[in-house]
Design a protein around this motif. Structure first.
Motif, PDB file in Angstrom:
ATOM      1  N   PRO A   6       0.461  -1.392  -0.323  1.00 25.57           N
ATOM      2  CA  PRO A   6       0.098   0.486  -0.259  1.00 25.57           C
ATOM      3  C   PRO A   6       1.043   0.878  -0.323  1.00 25.57           C
ATOM      4  O   PRO A   6       2.501   1.346   0.629  1.00 25.57           O
ATOM      5  N   ASP A   7       0.619   2.328  -0.513  1.00 27.52           N
ATOM      6  CA  ASP A   7       0.886   3.704  -1.129  1.00 27.52           C
ATOM      7  C   ASP A   7       1.404   4.561  -0.235  1.00 27.52           C
ATOM      8  O   ASP A   7       0.568   4.885  -0.533  1.00 27.52           O
ATOM      9  N   ILE A   8       1.123   4.226   0.833  1.00 26.23           N
ATOM     10  CA  ILE A   8       0.607   4.943   1.895  1.00 26.23           C
ATOM     11  C   ILE A   8       1.525   6.501   2.382  1.00 26.23           C
ATOM     12  O   ILE A   8       0.821   7.520   2.348  1.00 26.23           O
ATOM     13  N   ASP A   9       2.506   6.823   1.449  1.00 29.96           N
ATOM     14  CA  ASP A   9       3.489   8.031   1.029  1.00 29.96           C
ATOM     15  C   ASP A   9       1.762   8.776   0.491  1.00 29.96           C
ATOM     16  O   ASP A   9       1.354   9.749   0.584  1.00 29.96           O
ATOM     17  N   ARG A  10       1.687   8.141  -0.753  1.00 35.79           N
ATOM     18  CA  ARG A  10       0.424   9.076  -1.595  1.00 35.79           C
ATOM     19  C   ARG A  10      -1.024   9.233  -0.721  1.00 35.79           C
ATOM     20  O   ARG A  10      -1.101   9.988  -0.923  1.00 35.79           O
ATOM     21  N   VAL A  51      -1.004   9.531   2.537  1.00 34.98           N
ATOM     22  CA  VAL A  51      -1.369  10.889   3.319  1.00 34.98           C
ATOM     23  C   VAL A  51      -1.183  12.303   2.184  1.00 34.98           C
ATOM     24  O   VAL A  51      -1.809  13.060   2.685  1.00 34.98           O
ATOM     25  N   ALA A  52      -0.662  12.484   1.336  1.00 26.88           N
ATOM     26  CA  ALA A  52      -0.374  13.511   0.581  1.00 26.88           C
ATOM     27  C   ALA A  52      -1.780  13.412  -0.070  1.00 26.88           C
ATOM     28  O   ALA A  52      -2.358  15.038  -0.329  1.00 26.88           O
ATOM     29  N   LEU A  53      -2.812  12.696  -0.317  1.00 30.14           N
ATOM     30  CA  LEU A  53      -3.946  13.189  -0.752  1.00 30.14           C
ATOM     31  C   LEU A  53      -4.995  13.319   0.391  1.00 30.14           C
ATOM     32  O   LEU A  53      -5.216  13.819   0.543  1.00 30.14           O
ATOM     33  N   LEU A  54      -4.241  13.204   1.988  1.00 28.98           N
ATOM     34  CA  LEU A  54      -5.097  13.532   2.527  1.00 28.98           C
ATOM     35  C   LEU A  54      -4.794  15.240   2.407  1.00 28.98           C
ATOM     36  O   LEU A  54      -5.861  15.725   3.230  1.00 28.98           O
ATOM     37  N   ARG A  55      -3.579  15.381   3.147  1.00 26.77           N
ATOM     38  CA  ARG A  55      -3.158  16.624   3.175  1.00 26.77           C
ATOM     39  C   ARG A  55      -3.945  17.495   2.053  1.00 26.77           C
ATOM     40  O   ARG A  55      -4.721  18.531   2.243  1.00 26.77           O
ATOM     41  N   GLN A  56      -4.497  16.886   0.695  1.00 25.47           N
ATOM     42  CA  GLN A  56      -4.923  17.877  -0.035  1.00 25.47           C
ATOM     43  C   GLN A  56      -6.568  17.987  -0.081  1.00 25.47           C
ATOM     44  O   GLN A  56      -6.881  18.401  -1.232  1.00 25.47           O
ATOM     45  N   ASP A  60      -8.022  -1.099  14.386  1.00 22.59           N
ATOM     46  CA  ASP A  60      -6.902  -2.274  14.335  1.00 22.59           C
ATOM     47  C   ASP A  60      -6.325  -3.335  13.313  1.00 22.59           C
ATOM     48  O   ASP A  60      -7.032  -4.053  13.276  1.00 22.59           O
ATOM     49  N   HIS A  61      -5.437  -2.406  12.549  1.00 22.63           N
ATOM     50  CA  HIS A  61      -5.554  -2.833  11.488  1.00 22.63           C
ATOM     51  C   HIS A  61      -4.153  -2.047  10.735  1.00 22.63           C
ATOM     52  O   HIS A  61      -4.048  -0.869  11.216  1.00 22.63           O
ATOM     53  N   PRO A  62      -2.888  -2.847  10.712  1.00 17.58           N
ATOM     54  CA  PRO A  62      -1.524  -2.288  10.548  1.00 17.58           C
ATOM     55  C   PRO A  62      -1.187  -1.108   9.598  1.00 17.58           C
ATOM     56  O   PRO A  62      -0.916  -0.476   9.632  1.00 17.58           O
ATOM     57  N   VAL A  63      -2.480  -1.192   7.701  1.00 18.07           N
ATOM     58  CA  VAL A  63      -2.641  -0.519   7.277  1.00 18.07           C
ATOM     59  C   VAL A  63      -3.176   1.027   8.083  1.00 18.07           C
ATOM     60  O   VAL A  63      -2.295   1.669   7.447  1.00 18.07           O
ATOM     61  N   ALA A  64      -4.361   1.104   8.657  1.00 17.87           N
ATOM     62  CA  ALA A  64      -4.650   1.545   8.557  1.00 17.87           C
ATOM     63  C   ALA A  64      -4.028   2.357   9.896  1.00 17.87           C
ATOM     64  O   ALA A  64      -3.665   3.864  10.009  1.00 17.87           O
ATOM     65  N   LEU A  65      -3.509   1.670  10.434  1.00 15.48           N
ATOM     66  CA  LEU A  65      -2.926   2.765  11.995  1.00 15.48           C
ATOM     67  C   LEU A  65      -1.335   3.109  11.239  1.00 15.48           C
ATOM     68  O   LEU A  65      -0.847   4.620  11.652  1.00 15.48           O
ATOM     69  N   GLU A  66      -1.064   2.454  10.296  1.00 17.90           N
ATOM     70  CA  GLU A  66       0.676   3.456   9.611  1.00 17.90           C
ATOM     71  C   GLU A  66       0.006   4.752   8.783  1.00 17.90           C
ATOM     72  O   GLU A  66       0.399   5.339   9.264  1.00 17.90           O
TER      73      GLU A  66
END
Ligand code: TXA
Ligand code: MG
Length: 325
Positions: A4-8, A10-15, A114-120
Protein backbone atom coordinates in the motif's frame (compact mmCIF):
# COMPACT_ATOMS: atom_id res chain seq x y z
CA UNK A 1 -0.95 -7.31 -4.22
CA UNK A 2 1.20 -4.15 -4.38
CA UNK A 3 2.42 -2.77 -1.02
CA UNK A 4 0.00 0.00 0.00
CA UNK A 5 1.23 3.46 -1.00
CA UNK A 6 0.99 5.22 2.36
CA UNK A 7 3.07 8.22 1.19
CA UNK A 8 0.61 8.97 -1.56
CA UNK A 9 -2.36 8.36 0.76
CA UNK A 10 -1.03 10.89 3.30
CA UNK A 11 -0.37 13.45 0.53
CA UNK A 12 -3.91 13.00 -0.84
CA UNK A 13 -5.48 13.42 2.62
CA UNK A 14 -3.43 16.63 3.14
CA UNK A 15 -4.67 17.92 -0.25
CA UNK A 16 -8.28 17.34 0.80
CA UNK A 17 -8.78 14.25 -1.36
CA UNK A 18 -10.37 10.88 -0.51
CA UNK A 19 -8.50 7.67 0.32
CA UNK A 20 -10.12 4.27 0.85
CA UNK A 21 -8.29 2.12 3.42
CA UNK A 22 -8.64 -1.24 5.15
CA UNK A 23 -9.61 -1.59 8.80
CA UNK A 24 -10.10 -4.76 10.84
CA UNK A 25 -13.89 -4.45 10.34
CA UNK A 26 -14.60 -3.21 6.78
CA UNK A 27 -12.93 -0.81 4.31
CA UNK A 28 -13.41 2.90 5.06
CA UNK A 29 -13.64 5.90 2.72
CA UNK A 30 -11.52 8.54 4.42
CA UNK A 31 -10.98 12.30 4.36
CA UNK A 32 -9.25 14.80 6.67
CA UNK A 33 -11.82 15.15 9.48
CA UNK A 34 -10.99 18.84 10.02
CA UNK A 35 -11.46 19.78 6.33
CA UNK A 36 -15.20 20.21 5.61
CA UNK A 37 -14.68 20.42 1.82
CA UNK A 38 -12.81 17.12 1.87
CA UNK A 39 -15.48 15.48 4.02
CA UNK A 40 -18.18 16.74 1.63
CA UNK A 41 -16.57 14.59 -1.08
CA UNK A 42 -17.32 11.47 0.99
CA UNK A 43 -21.05 12.22 0.95
CA UNK A 44 -20.97 12.81 -2.81
CA UNK A 45 -19.03 9.61 -3.53
CA UNK A 46 -21.34 7.47 -1.37
CA UNK A 47 -24.63 9.14 -2.28
CA UNK A 48 -25.14 9.51 1.47
CA UNK A 49 -27.61 12.02 3.01
CA UNK A 50 -25.78 14.90 4.73
CA UNK A 51 -27.39 14.39 8.14
CA UNK A 52 -25.67 11.02 8.70
CA UNK A 53 -22.63 11.49 10.96
CA UNK A 54 -19.22 9.94 10.28
CA UNK A 55 -16.81 8.11 12.57
CA UNK A 56 -13.46 9.86 13.11
CA UNK A 57 -10.57 7.37 12.99
CA UNK A 58 -7.64 8.26 15.23
CA UNK A 59 -4.05 7.06 15.67
CA UNK A 60 -3.21 4.97 18.77
CA UNK A 61 -3.27 6.68 22.18
CA UNK A 62 -5.22 9.68 20.89
CA UNK A 63 -5.73 12.85 22.92
CA UNK A 64 -9.49 12.49 23.25
CA UNK A 65 -9.88 16.08 24.50
CA UNK A 66 -9.03 17.29 20.98
CA UNK A 67 -12.21 15.62 19.71
CA UNK A 68 -14.58 15.33 22.65
CA UNK A 69 -15.64 17.65 25.47
CA UNK A 70 -16.11 16.60 28.18
CA UNK A 71 -14.39 13.21 27.99
CA UNK A 72 -16.23 10.78 30.29
CA UNK A 73 -14.14 8.53 32.57
CA UNK A 74 -15.83 5.51 31.01
CA UNK A 75 -14.46 6.53 27.59
CA UNK A 76 -10.88 6.56 28.89
CA UNK A 77 -11.29 3.10 30.41
CA UNK A 78 -12.92 1.65 27.28
CA UNK A 79 -10.28 3.20 25.01
CA UNK A 80 -7.57 1.64 27.18
CA UNK A 81 -9.29 -1.77 27.09
CA UNK A 82 -10.43 -2.00 23.45
CA UNK A 83 -8.37 0.33 21.24
CA UNK A 84 -7.07 -0.36 18.71
CA UNK A 85 -10.19 -2.43 18.04
CA UNK A 86 -13.76 -2.64 16.72
CA UNK A 87 -15.43 -0.28 19.20
CA UNK A 88 -16.72 3.19 18.27
CA UNK A 89 -17.40 5.60 21.14
CA UNK A 90 -20.00 8.36 20.71
CA UNK A 91 -18.93 11.25 22.93
CA UNK A 92 -20.02 14.88 23.37
CA UNK A 93 -18.16 16.68 20.63
CA UNK A 94 -15.38 19.22 20.87
CA UNK A 95 -16.61 22.34 19.05
CA UNK A 96 -13.74 22.26 16.57
CA UNK A 97 -15.14 19.09 14.95
CA UNK A 98 -16.94 20.30 11.80
CA UNK A 99 -20.75 19.99 11.59
CA UNK A 100 -20.44 17.97 8.42
CA UNK A 101 -18.65 15.23 10.41
CA UNK A 102 -21.20 15.13 13.25
CA UNK A 103 -24.24 15.46 11.00
CA UNK A 104 -25.07 18.60 12.99
CA UNK A 105 -25.35 16.58 16.24
CA UNK A 106 -23.71 17.56 19.50
CA UNK A 107 -21.78 14.26 19.61
CA UNK A 108 -18.92 12.70 17.66
CA UNK A 109 -18.05 9.06 16.92
CA UNK A 110 -14.41 8.06 17.53
CA UNK A 111 -12.39 4.91 17.11
CA UNK A 112 -8.83 3.58 16.68
CA UNK A 113 -8.95 0.78 14.09
CA UNK A 114 -6.85 -2.35 14.55
CA UNK A 115 -5.27 -2.85 11.14
CA UNK A 116 -1.59 -2.31 10.31
CA UNK A 117 -2.31 -0.31 7.13
CA UNK A 118 -4.89 1.92 8.83
CA UNK A 119 -2.61 2.48 11.81
CA UNK A 120 0.35 3.41 9.64
CA UNK A 121 -1.82 5.80 7.64
CA UNK A 122 -3.19 7.43 10.80
CA UNK A 123 0.21 7.68 12.48
CA UNK A 124 1.79 9.26 9.40
CA UNK A 125 -1.17 11.58 8.77
CA UNK A 126 -1.11 12.45 12.48
CA UNK A 127 -4.72 13.60 12.54
CA UNK A 128 -8.30 12.38 12.45
CA UNK A 129 -9.68 10.66 9.36
CA UNK A 130 -13.46 10.79 8.99
CA UNK A 131 -14.60 7.60 7.28
CA UNK A 132 -17.80 5.69 6.70
CA UNK A 133 -17.76 2.22 5.19
CA UNK A 134 -16.61 2.53 1.55
CA UNK A 135 -19.86 1.42 -0.11
CA UNK A 136 -22.73 3.24 -1.83
CA UNK A 137 -25.28 4.37 0.77
CA UNK A 138 -27.36 1.49 2.13
CA UNK A 139 -25.41 -1.23 0.36
CA UNK A 140 -23.19 -4.09 1.50
CA UNK A 141 -19.98 -2.91 3.20
CA UNK A 142 -16.74 -3.77 1.37
CA UNK A 143 -14.31 -6.23 2.96
CA UNK A 144 -11.73 -6.25 0.13
CA UNK A 145 -10.10 -3.54 -2.00
CA UNK A 146 -11.80 -5.05 -5.06
CA UNK A 147 -15.21 -4.56 -3.40
CA UNK A 148 -14.39 -0.86 -2.92
CA UNK A 149 -13.53 -0.51 -6.60
CA UNK A 150 -16.81 -2.18 -7.57
CA UNK A 151 -18.77 0.15 -5.27
CA UNK A 152 -17.07 3.48 -5.92
CA UNK A 153 -15.04 3.11 -9.13
CA UNK A 154 -13.22 6.31 -10.08
CA UNK A 155 -14.90 8.38 -7.35
CA UNK A 156 -11.94 7.57 -5.09
CA UNK A 157 -8.40 8.40 -6.30
CA UNK A 158 -6.63 5.76 -4.14
CA UNK A 159 -7.68 2.46 -2.56
CA UNK A 160 -5.07 1.10 -0.15
CA UNK A 161 -5.10 -2.69 -0.40
CA UNK A 162 -4.64 -4.44 2.93
CA UNK A 163 -6.21 -7.75 1.92
CA UNK A 164 -9.53 -9.06 3.30
CA UNK A 165 -10.71 -7.44 6.55
CA UNK A 166 -10.17 -9.84 9.48
CA UNK A 167 -13.42 -9.13 11.40
CA UNK A 168 -15.71 -8.56 8.42
CA UNK A 169 -18.60 -6.65 10.02
CA UNK A 170 -18.69 -3.06 11.29
CA UNK A 171 -17.61 -1.91 14.76
CA UNK A 172 -19.79 -1.93 17.86
CA UNK A 173 -21.14 1.60 18.41
CA UNK A 174 -21.47 2.63 22.06
CA UNK A 175 -23.14 5.94 22.87
CA UNK A 176 -21.62 7.57 25.98
CA UNK A 177 -23.08 11.00 25.23
CA UNK A 178 -26.31 10.34 27.11
CA UNK A 179 -27.08 9.60 30.76
CA UNK A 180 -26.89 5.81 30.33
CA UNK A 181 -24.54 4.00 27.93
CA UNK A 182 -26.33 2.46 24.94
CA UNK A 183 -25.22 0.19 22.12
CA UNK A 184 -26.48 1.73 18.85
CA UNK A 185 -25.02 -1.01 16.64
CA UNK A 186 -23.86 -4.45 17.84
CA UNK A 187 -20.42 -5.64 16.71
CA UNK A 188 -17.49 -7.81 17.72
CA UNK A 189 -17.17 -6.07 21.11
CA UNK A 190 -20.15 -7.43 23.07
CA UNK A 191 -22.28 -5.72 25.74
CA UNK A 192 -20.83 -8.09 28.35
CA UNK A 193 -17.24 -7.10 27.41
CA UNK A 194 -18.19 -3.44 27.88
CA UNK A 195 -19.94 -4.15 31.18
CA UNK A 196 -16.77 -5.85 32.45
CA UNK A 197 -14.87 -2.59 31.95
CA UNK A 198 -17.40 0.09 33.01
CA UNK A 199 -19.39 -1.88 35.56
CA UNK A 200 -22.81 -1.36 33.96
CA UNK A 201 -24.52 -3.28 31.19
CA UNK A 202 -25.24 -0.89 28.28
CA UNK A 203 -28.80 -0.65 26.96
CA UNK A 204 -29.45 -1.69 23.40
CA UNK A 205 -30.24 0.99 20.81
CA UNK A 206 -33.78 -0.09 20.08
CA UNK A 207 -34.81 0.63 23.69
CA UNK A 208 -32.52 3.61 23.97
CA UNK A 209 -34.27 5.84 21.43
CA UNK A 210 -31.16 6.14 19.31
CA UNK A 211 -30.32 9.34 17.43
CA UNK A 212 -29.93 9.30 13.65
CA UNK A 213 -27.66 6.37 12.88
CA UNK A 214 -27.67 5.15 9.33
CA UNK A 215 -26.58 1.74 10.60
CA UNK A 216 -29.85 1.69 12.53
CA UNK A 217 -32.07 2.12 9.48
CA UNK A 218 -33.84 -1.20 8.88
CA UNK A 219 -32.86 -1.47 5.22
CA UNK A 220 -29.10 -1.17 5.53
CA UNK A 221 -26.35 -3.53 4.32
CA UNK A 222 -28.69 -4.69 1.60
CA UNK A 223 -28.26 -6.64 -1.64
CA UNK A 224 -30.33 -5.72 -4.70
CA UNK A 225 -31.62 -9.29 -4.98
CA UNK A 226 -34.50 -10.12 -2.58
CA UNK A 227 -33.11 -11.94 0.47
CA UNK A 228 -35.00 -14.17 2.90
CA UNK A 229 -33.88 -15.76 6.15
CA UNK A 230 -34.89 -19.42 6.44
CA UNK A 231 -34.85 -21.61 9.56
CA UNK A 232 -32.38 -24.53 9.21
CA UNK A 233 -35.15 -27.12 9.46
CA UNK A 234 -37.13 -25.44 6.64
CA UNK A 235 -34.24 -25.01 4.21
CA UNK A 236 -34.55 -28.25 2.23
CA UNK A 237 -38.28 -27.74 1.60
CA UNK A 238 -37.85 -24.04 0.78
CA UNK A 239 -35.11 -24.77 -1.79
CA UNK A 240 -37.19 -27.56 -3.37
CA UNK A 241 -40.23 -25.30 -3.64
CA UNK A 242 -38.27 -22.45 -5.25
CA UNK A 243 -36.70 -24.84 -7.74
CA UNK A 244 -40.22 -26.07 -8.49
CA UNK A 245 -41.29 -22.49 -9.23
CA UNK A 246 -38.52 -22.33 -11.83
CA UNK A 247 -36.48 -19.73 -9.93
CA UNK A 248 -32.73 -19.35 -10.03
CA UNK A 249 -31.68 -18.94 -6.42
CA UNK A 250 -28.63 -18.33 -4.29
CA UNK A 251 -28.23 -20.01 -0.93
CA UNK A 252 -25.94 -19.21 1.97
CA UNK A 253 -26.09 -22.24 4.26
CA UNK A 254 -23.95 -24.91 5.80
CA UNK A 255 -22.38 -27.50 3.50
CA UNK A 256 -24.39 -30.19 5.31
CA UNK A 257 -27.57 -28.63 3.87
CA UNK A 258 -26.30 -28.48 0.29
CA UNK A 259 -28.75 -29.17 -2.55
CA UNK A 260 -27.14 -29.95 -5.91
CA UNK A 261 -29.19 -28.44 -8.72
CA UNK A 262 -28.32 -26.24 -11.68
CA UNK A 263 -30.84 -23.58 -10.56
CA UNK A 264 -29.00 -23.21 -7.26
CA UNK A 265 -25.79 -21.28 -6.53
CA UNK A 266 -24.58 -22.46 -3.11
CA UNK A 267 -22.21 -20.54 -0.84
CA UNK A 268 -21.05 -22.79 1.99
CA UNK A 269 -21.32 -20.98 5.33
CA UNK A 270 -18.72 -21.94 7.93
CA UNK A 271 -20.59 -22.36 11.25
CA UNK A 272 -17.79 -20.91 13.40
CA UNK A 273 -19.02 -17.41 14.34
CA UNK A 274 -15.82 -15.48 13.61
CA UNK A 275 -15.36 -17.13 10.23
CA UNK A 276 -19.03 -16.61 9.42
CA UNK A 277 -18.76 -12.87 10.13
CA UNK A 278 -15.47 -12.65 8.23
CA UNK A 279 -17.01 -14.19 5.09
CA UNK A 280 -20.54 -12.76 5.33
CA UNK A 281 -20.35 -9.68 3.10
CA UNK A 282 -18.20 -11.41 0.46
CA UNK A 283 -20.80 -14.20 0.27
CA UNK A 284 -23.72 -11.77 0.00
CA UNK A 285 -21.90 -9.75 -2.63
CA UNK A 286 -21.08 -12.85 -4.72
CA UNK A 287 -24.72 -14.00 -4.57
CA UNK A 288 -26.00 -10.51 -5.36
CA UNK A 289 -23.75 -10.24 -8.43
CA UNK A 290 -24.94 -13.57 -9.85
CA UNK A 291 -28.21 -12.17 -11.30
CA UNK A 292 -30.44 -14.52 -9.32
CA UNK A 293 -34.09 -14.05 -8.45
CA UNK A 294 -33.85 -14.82 -4.76
CA UNK A 295 -31.25 -15.32 -2.03
CA UNK A 296 -32.03 -17.71 0.84
CA UNK A 297 -29.89 -17.51 3.98
CA UNK A 298 -29.94 -20.24 6.60
CA UNK A 299 -30.67 -18.38 9.84
CA UNK A 300 -27.72 -18.58 12.27
CA UNK A 301 -28.30 -19.45 15.94
CA UNK A 302 -29.79 -16.80 18.26
CA UNK A 303 -27.94 -15.63 21.38
CA UNK A 304 -25.42 -12.89 22.22
CA UNK A 305 -22.55 -14.41 20.24
CA UNK A 306 -24.52 -14.09 17.01
CA UNK A 307 -26.22 -10.77 17.78
CA UNK A 308 -24.16 -8.63 15.38
CA UNK A 309 -24.38 -11.15 12.53
CA UNK A 310 -28.14 -11.54 12.96
CA UNK A 311 -28.54 -7.75 13.09
CA UNK A 312 -26.80 -7.39 9.70
CA UNK A 313 -28.75 -10.28 8.16
CA UNK A 314 -32.12 -8.84 9.27
CA UNK A 315 -31.24 -5.46 7.81
CA UNK A 316 -30.01 -7.10 4.60
CA UNK A 317 -33.34 -8.93 4.30
CA UNK A 318 -35.46 -5.86 4.97
CA UNK A 319 -33.62 -3.59 2.53
CA UNK A 320 -33.10 -6.17 -0.19
CA UNK A 321 -34.62 -6.09 -3.64
CA UNK A 322 -34.61 -2.29 -3.93
CA UNK A 323 -32.88 -0.39 -6.67
CA UNK A 324 -30.77 2.67 -5.84
CA UNK A 325 -32.77 5.85 -5.46
O1 TXA B 1 -16.36 -0.55 11.56
C1 TXA B 1 -16.76 0.58 11.31
O2 TXA B 1 -17.31 1.29 12.15
C2 TXA B 1 -16.52 1.11 9.89
C3 TXA B 1 -15.02 1.29 9.67
C4 TXA B 1 -14.70 1.91 8.34
O3 TXA B 1 -14.49 2.03 10.73
N1 TXA B 1 -17.21 2.35 9.70
C5 TXA B 1 -18.55 2.42 9.56
O4 TXA B 1 -18.97 3.70 9.28
O5 TXA B 1 -19.26 1.45 9.64
P1 TXA B 1 -20.46 3.99 8.75
O6 TXA B 1 -20.51 5.46 8.53
O7 TXA B 1 -20.77 3.12 7.61
O8 TXA B 1 -21.31 3.66 9.99
C6 TXA B 1 -21.08 4.40 11.17
C7 TXA B 1 -22.35 4.61 11.90
C8 TXA B 1 -23.37 5.36 11.09
O9 TXA B 1 -24.58 4.64 11.20
C9 TXA B 1 -23.44 6.71 11.77
O10 TXA B 1 -24.72 7.26 11.68
C10 TXA B 1 -23.04 6.37 13.19
O11 TXA B 1 -22.05 5.42 13.04
N2 TXA B 1 -22.52 7.53 13.88
C11 TXA B 1 -21.39 8.22 13.61
N3 TXA B 1 -21.29 9.28 14.42
C12 TXA B 1 -22.38 9.27 15.23
C13 TXA B 1 -22.88 10.13 16.26
N4 TXA B 1 -22.23 11.22 16.63
N5 TXA B 1 -24.04 9.79 16.87
C14 TXA B 1 -24.71 8.68 16.49
N6 TXA B 1 -24.30 7.85 15.52
C15 TXA B 1 -23.16 8.14 14.89
MG1 MG C 1 -21.83 1.91 6.47
Amino acid sequence: MKPPDIDRAVALLRQGELVAFPTETVYGLGADALNPDAVAKIFRAKGRPADHPLIVHLPPKPTLELWANPVPQAALRLAEAFWPGPLTLILPRNRRVPDIVTGGQESVGLRVPDHPVALELLLRFAGGVAAPSANRFGRISPTTAAHVRTELGDAVPLVLDGGPCPVGIESTILDLSRSTPAILRPGAVAAADIADVIGVEPESGADAGAPRVSGSLPGHYAPRTPLRLVAPTDMAAEVASRIGQGLEIGVLAREAQRVRNRQVLWQAAVPDRDTYAHDLYAHLRALDEAQLQLILVEAPPEGPEWLAVNDRLRRAASGSGEEDT
